[in-house]
Design a protein around this motif. Structure first.
Motif, short mmCIF file in Angstrom:
data_model
loop_
_atom_site.label_atom_id
_atom_site.label_comp_id
_atom_site.label_asym_id
_atom_site.label_seq_id
_atom_site.Cartn_x
_atom_site.Cartn_y
_atom_site.Cartn_z
N ASP A 33 0.82 -1.21 0.00
CA ASP A 33 0.00 0.00 0.00
C ASP A 33 0.86 1.27 0.00
OD1 ASP A 33 0.98 -0.03 2.54
OD2 ASP A 33 -0.95 0.20 3.54
N CYS A 34 1.83 1.31 -0.93
CA CYS A 34 2.68 2.47 -1.04
C CYS A 34 1.84 3.71 -1.36
CB CYS A 34 3.71 2.25 -2.14
SG CYS A 34 4.58 3.73 -2.60
N LEU A 35 1.89 4.70 -0.48
CA LEU A 35 1.04 5.89 -0.64
C LEU A 35 1.43 6.67 -1.89
CD1 LEU A 35 0.81 7.09 3.06
CD2 LEU A 35 -0.92 5.91 1.72
N THR A 36 2.71 6.71 -2.22
CA THR A 36 3.15 7.43 -3.40
C THR A 36 2.53 6.84 -4.66
OG1 THR A 36 5.23 7.78 -2.28
CG2 THR A 36 5.16 8.32 -4.61
N CYS A 37 2.52 5.54 -4.73
CA CYS A 37 1.94 4.88 -5.90
C CYS A 37 0.45 5.14 -5.98
CB CYS A 37 2.20 3.38 -5.86
SG CYS A 37 3.86 2.99 -6.41
N VAL A 38 -0.22 5.14 -4.84
CA VAL A 38 -1.65 5.41 -4.82
C VAL A 38 -1.90 6.82 -5.33
CG1 VAL A 38 -3.67 5.68 -3.33
CG2 VAL A 38 -2.11 3.76 -3.00
N GLN A 67 10.00 7.99 -6.72
CA GLN A 67 9.25 8.44 -5.56
C GLN A 67 9.00 7.29 -4.61
OE1 GLN A 67 5.67 10.25 -6.90
NE2 GLN A 67 6.73 11.62 -8.30
N CYS A 68 9.15 6.13 -5.12
CA CYS A 68 8.66 4.96 -4.40
C CYS A 68 9.79 3.95 -4.24
CB CYS A 68 7.50 4.40 -5.20
SG CYS A 68 7.23 2.67 -5.03
N ILE A 69 9.90 3.45 -3.05
CA ILE A 69 11.00 2.54 -2.70
C ILE A 69 10.95 1.27 -3.57
CG2 ILE A 69 9.76 1.39 -0.79
CD1 ILE A 69 12.50 1.54 0.74
N ASP A 70 9.76 0.78 -3.85
CA ASP A 70 9.65 -0.45 -4.64
C ASP A 70 10.17 -0.27 -6.05
OD1 ASP A 70 7.84 -1.99 -2.67
OD2 ASP A 70 6.84 -0.08 -2.97
N LYS A 71 9.83 0.91 -6.63
CA LYS A 71 10.26 1.16 -8.01
C LYS A 71 11.78 1.33 -8.08
CE LYS A 71 5.93 2.91 -9.71
NZ LYS A 71 5.08 4.10 -9.82
ZN LIG Z 1 5.11 2.65 -4.69
#
Ligand SMILES: [Zn+2]
Ligand SMILES: [Zn+2]
Ligand SMILES: [Zn+2]
Ligand SMILES: [Zn+2]
Length: 213
Positions: A33-38, A67-71
């Motif tokens: 539930d990454c807030l940046t991605c949302v 912006q997102c750690i996963d990416k």
């Molecule tokens: Zn993300």
């Protein structure tokens, strides 16, 4: 046929579960539930968060930010590959770390003997201490700590440990000191030459060494 169920070891990120189920669980960021991605699904919100490009690729000459750690993790996993290397940490007479990188054990051994006048028996320790493991194993370079960091885990857990460590610095990637030479990524991007070494400026690092084919 034996009735034993196969043992499935799932990757670490699938084992993430909320630490507790109290009211503050909303503040616990998980990989699902990454807030940046949302936010990014809404273009207006995405534009607003332009300045939140927090995670920068650590590999030399790659200027990607996320912006997102996963990416960011996915990018480093998919686009780059860390070869086994040795980073010379011997201090020169001019009070600077040598900071040269070698991709062959024999080349680094030669360098220690020729440049730093090490005896054969004295090369053993630097060969061990200055080794960067292949593909994020054993030890990695942290440009924020500005030193090699030893890993506790192995395999994909080691790689995850590295990402976690770098992310917890919450420091801009432009401050990241490259393992080779004496410049940060920001200085390289700005074309700054610090004139280290034998009067030789490392203008461009060999990107091909890092790109996964
Ligand atoms: Zn993300
Ligand atoms: Zn990159
Ligand atoms: Zn050296
Ligand atoms: Zn660090």
């Amino acid at each position: 046929m034996t009735g034993d169920a196969p043992t499935i070891s799932s990757p670490p990120w699938t084992q993430l579960s909320p630490i507790n189920s109290t009211n503050d669980s909303a503040s616990i960021r998980t990989r699902t539930d990454c807030l940046t991605c949302v936010e990014s699904r809404n273009p207006a919100e995405a534009a607003k968060s332009e300045d939140k490009l927090t995670y920068g690729c650590t590999f030399p000459t790659c200027t990607k930010r996320f912006q997102c750690i996963d990416k960011w993790e996915r990018h480093e996993n998919n686009k780059h590959f860390q070869l086994e290397a040795w980073r010379c940490s011997v201090w020169n007479a001019d009070n600077h770390e040598c900071a040269r990188l070698f991709y062959h054990r024999s080349k680094y051994t030669e360098h220690l003997r020729d440049e730093h006048k090490f005896k054969k028996s004295e090369t053993e320790n630097p060969l061990k201490e200055n080794r960067i493991g292949r593909n994020g194993q054993y030890q990695y370079w942290c440009g924020h700590c500005r030193k090699l960091v030893r890993l506790h885990n192995q395999g994909s857990d080691a790689w995850a440990e590295r990402f976690e460590h770098i992310a917890q610095h919450e420091q801009d990637i432009s401050d990241w000191l490259l393992p080779e030479g004496h410049r940060t990524k920001g200085e390289v991007a700005a074309g700054v030459c610090v004139g280290e070494g034998d009067g030789e400026c490392i203008e461009s690092l060999d990107l091909n060494l890092y790109i996964r084919e």
